[in-house]
Scaffold this motif. Structure first.
Motif, mmCIF file in Angstrom:
data_model
loop_
_atom_site.group_PDB
_atom_site.id
_atom_site.type_symbol
_atom_site.label_atom_id
_atom_site.label_comp_id
_atom_site.label_asym_id
_atom_site.label_seq_id
_atom_site.Cartn_x
_atom_site.Cartn_y
_atom_site.Cartn_z
ATOM 1 N N TYR A 211 19.711 13.436 1.392
ATOM 2 C CA TYR A 211 19.009 12.320 2.030
ATOM 3 C C TYR A 211 17.754 12.822 2.736
ATOM 4 O O TYR A 211 17.720 13.922 3.293
ATOM 5 N N GLY A 212 16.741 11.971 2.749
ATOM 6 C CA GLY A 212 15.519 12.255 3.481
ATOM 7 C C GLY A 212 15.054 11.022 4.227
ATOM 8 O O GLY A 212 15.188 9.892 3.734
ATOM 9 N N LEU A 213 14.547 11.210 5.441
ATOM 10 C CA LEU A 213 14.003 10.106 6.228
ATOM 11 C C LEU A 213 12.482 10.222 6.261
ATOM 12 O O LEU A 213 11.937 11.284 6.592
ATOM 13 N N TYR A 214 11.814 9.119 5.952
ATOM 14 C CA TYR A 214 10.356 9.062 5.945
ATOM 15 C C TYR A 214 9.911 7.951 6.892
ATOM 16 O O TYR A 214 10.605 6.933 7.044
ATOM 17 N N TYR A 215 8.758 8.109 7.521
ATOM 18 C CA TYR A 215 8.310 7.121 8.499
ATOM 19 C C TYR A 215 6.788 7.006 8.503
ATOM 20 O O TYR A 215 6.068 7.924 8.076
ATOM 21 N N TRP A 216 6.319 5.858 8.990
ATOM 22 C CA TRP A 216 4.882 5.607 9.126
ATOM 23 C C TRP A 216 4.656 4.544 10.188
ATOM 24 O O TRP A 216 5.472 3.635 10.362
ATOM 25 N N TYR A 217 3.553 4.665 10.924
ATOM 26 C CA TYR A 217 3.114 3.633 11.860
ATOM 27 C C TYR A 217 1.586 3.612 11.857
ATOM 28 O O TYR A 217 0.935 4.569 11.410
ATOM 29 N N ASP B 226 4.791 -1.509 14.845
ATOM 30 C CA ASP B 226 5.845 -1.462 13.836
ATOM 31 C C ASP B 226 6.013 -0.034 13.346
ATOM 32 O O ASP B 226 5.048 0.591 12.888
ATOM 33 N N LEU B 227 7.221 0.494 13.464
ATOM 34 C CA LEU B 227 7.554 1.810 12.926
ATOM 35 C C LEU B 227 8.362 1.583 11.654
ATOM 36 O O LEU B 227 9.494 1.107 11.706
ATOM 37 N N SER B 228 7.761 1.912 10.513
ATOM 38 C CA SER B 228 8.422 1.703 9.216
ATOM 39 C C SER B 228 9.193 2.959 8.831
ATOM 40 O O SER B 228 8.649 4.067 8.878
ATOM 41 N N ILE B 229 10.464 2.781 8.471
ATOM 42 C CA ILE B 229 11.341 3.906 8.136
ATOM 43 C C ILE B 229 12.002 3.644 6.786
ATOM 44 O O ILE B 229 12.396 2.511 6.480
ATOM 45 N N CYS B 230 12.124 4.705 6.007
ATOM 46 C CA CYS B 230 12.873 4.653 4.756
ATOM 47 C C CYS B 230 13.810 5.842 4.700
ATOM 48 O O CYS B 230 13.387 6.985 4.937
ATOM 49 N N TYR C 111 15.327 0.462 3.868
ATOM 50 C CA TYR C 111 14.059 0.229 4.569
ATOM 51 C C TYR C 111 14.345 -0.486 5.887
ATOM 52 O O TYR C 111 15.101 -1.458 5.936
ATOM 53 N N VAL C 112 13.715 -0.004 6.954
ATOM 54 C CA VAL C 112 13.904 -0.595 8.279
ATOM 55 C C VAL C 112 12.559 -0.588 9.003
ATOM 56 O O VAL C 112 11.790 0.383 8.885
ATOM 57 N N THR C 113 12.275 -1.650 9.738
ATOM 58 C CA THR C 113 11.107 -1.697 10.621
ATOM 59 C C THR C 113 11.597 -1.802 12.059
ATOM 60 O O THR C 113 12.357 -2.722 12.396
ATOM 61 N N PRO D 45 0.804 -1.224 0.000
ATOM 62 C CA PRO D 45 0.000 0.000 0.000
ATOM 63 C C PRO D 45 0.836 1.272 0.000
ATOM 64 O O PRO D 45 0.297 2.373 0.151
ATOM 65 N N GLY D 46 2.160 1.155 -0.119
ATOM 66 C CA GLY D 46 3.022 2.328 -0.137
ATOM 67 C C GLY D 46 3.328 2.901 1.228
ATOM 68 O O GLY D 46 3.484 4.113 1.382
ATOM 69 N N LEU D 47 3.428 2.036 2.239
ATOM 70 C CA LEU D 47 3.660 2.473 3.621
ATOM 71 C C LEU D 47 5.028 2.033 4.128
ATOM 72 O O LEU D 47 5.177 1.629 5.279
ATOM 73 N N LEU D 48 6.020 2.099 3.267
ATOM 74 C CA LEU D 48 7.435 1.942 3.631
ATOM 75 C C LEU D 48 7.769 0.579 4.223
ATOM 76 O O LEU D 48 8.649 0.468 5.068
ATOM 77 N N GLY D 49 7.081 -0.448 3.809
ATOM 78 C CA GLY D 49 7.402 -1.780 4.297
ATOM 79 C C GLY D 49 6.270 -2.470 5.022
ATOM 80 O O GLY D 49 6.357 -3.672 5.293
#
Length: 352
Positions: A138-144, A178-182, A196-198, A12-16
């Motif tokens: 560089y840019g850091l993006y996140y979603w939970y 889960d905190l998804s980070i890119c 990509y990191v969770t 769904p495009g939520l970084l993992g």
């Protein structure tokens, strides 16, 4: 019982965070008198262990590292009257998912590391990839879960104008999720590999050192060590402590001895066990009831001097012994002088 059907993985495009869904087994109507549930397992390719979820749902959202292949499998579990209350398991069905990745692996950021300080803010740092050109951005993006959309860091750490870290505040809603980070990068005419990191925040938490470390002696000559939990938002019930003792106040010479880890904020050292104790230090970490692992805080150190009754008696006895020794020496010299004087008087005069 038959296995589930049509296992699918979608992004769904939520970084993992991927959506995994399936359909019930084709013969489900046969088992109206039984409870039907599913055992779902997932991991990234290369991981040793599978993560397990038992559910009655037909759709789950779980976190993966999109830089590696996502692997999932699910089976039907049947239990109840129709099976004489014995659990029956179906065969497994499985599926995989691999996100399209651009750029060479050596262009991915290196040494990515995050710490959740005091359960208040997340600090993540990294270094540019080996193949990253000058002027890389560089840019850091996140979603939970619960966050309406993917968000970007608004407080970067920079080194010579390049983003090499990020500070994220107000993440209490992401705890135990889960905190998804890119971390993605862009450079002119050079595609860069995204990272990509969770994460699970409670598993990377680091508290501040304990406060108000105090060492005192009771009437029975036992050492009493007490301290207070650190500040910040770290739950006091989630902390365990390590206490160490040494007989050297010089850090370079200290040979620290550990006391078994405890969750209390006091420790009593009996008189029999304190003969060579002159320094105590304490540190804290999230305990096993709140996290699988975490980071130890820095040490809080307190050195002290303990005067013992035996030592005081020794200090009193030494001057007394010195006085007696001096008196004996003086009396001996006087006695020798008196013996020599009559002999010198009776001796004849020397003849020249």
């Amino acid at each position: 019982v038959a296995p589930p059907q049509d296992l699918q993985i979608t992004d769904p495009g939520l970084l993992g965070s991927l959506d995994v869904e399936w359909k019930p087994p084709h013969n489900l109507q046969t088992f109206n008198d039984c409870t039907v549930k599913y055992k779902f397992e997932y991991r990234n390719a290369g991981d040793r262990d599978w993560k397990v979820i038992f559910t009655r749902k037909l759709k789950l959202r779980v976190g993966f590292d999109l830089s590696r292949t996502a692997e999932v499998k699910v089976q039907t579990l049947l239990e109840g009257w129709c099976t004489d209350d014995t659990e029956v398991q179906s065969d497994w069905i499985s599926a995989t998912f691999q996100a399209p990745l651009s750029g060479k692996l050596e262009s991915e950021v290196q040494n990515f590391h995050c710490i959740y300080h005091d359960w208040e803010y997340l600090k993540c740092t990294w270094q540019p990839g080996v193949l990253a050109p000058r002027g890389v951005r560089y840019g850091l993006y996140y979603w939970y879960e619960g966050l309406g959309h993917v968000a970007q860091c608004d407080d970067y750490i920079q080194d010579h104008g390049i983003n090499t870290g990020c500070m994220l505040q107000n993440l209490s809603q992401a705890e135990y999720k889960d905190l998804s980070i890119c971390v993605n990068g862009s450079a002119a005419a050079t595609p860069l590999r995204p990272l990509y990191v969770t994460l699970r925040l409670h598993n990377i938490a680091k508290p501040s050192p304990p406060k108000q470390l105090v060492v005192s002696m009771s009437a029975s000559k036992d050492l009493h060590v007490a301290w207070s939990p650190p500040g910040g938002e770290t739950p006091a019930q989630c902390l365990e402590y390590e206490v160490q003792l040494t007989d050297h106040q010089e850090e370079a010479e200290a040979a620290w001895v550990s006391v078994p880890t405890q969750m209390e904020t006091t420790l009593t050292i009996s008189r029999a066990n304190q003969s060579h104790v002159s320094c105590v230090r304490v540190r804290g970490k999230t305990n096993i009831f709140c996290a699988d692992h975490g980071f130890w805080s820095e040490w809080t150190k307190e050195c002290f001097s303990v005067s013992r009754k035996e030592d005081n008696q020794l200090f009193i006895l030494i001057p007394v012994l010195l006085s007696l020794s001096s008196s004996l020496i003086i009396l001996t010299l006087i006695g020798q002088y008196k013996k020599r004087s009559p002999a010198e008087k009776s001796s004849p005069a020397a003849v020249g």
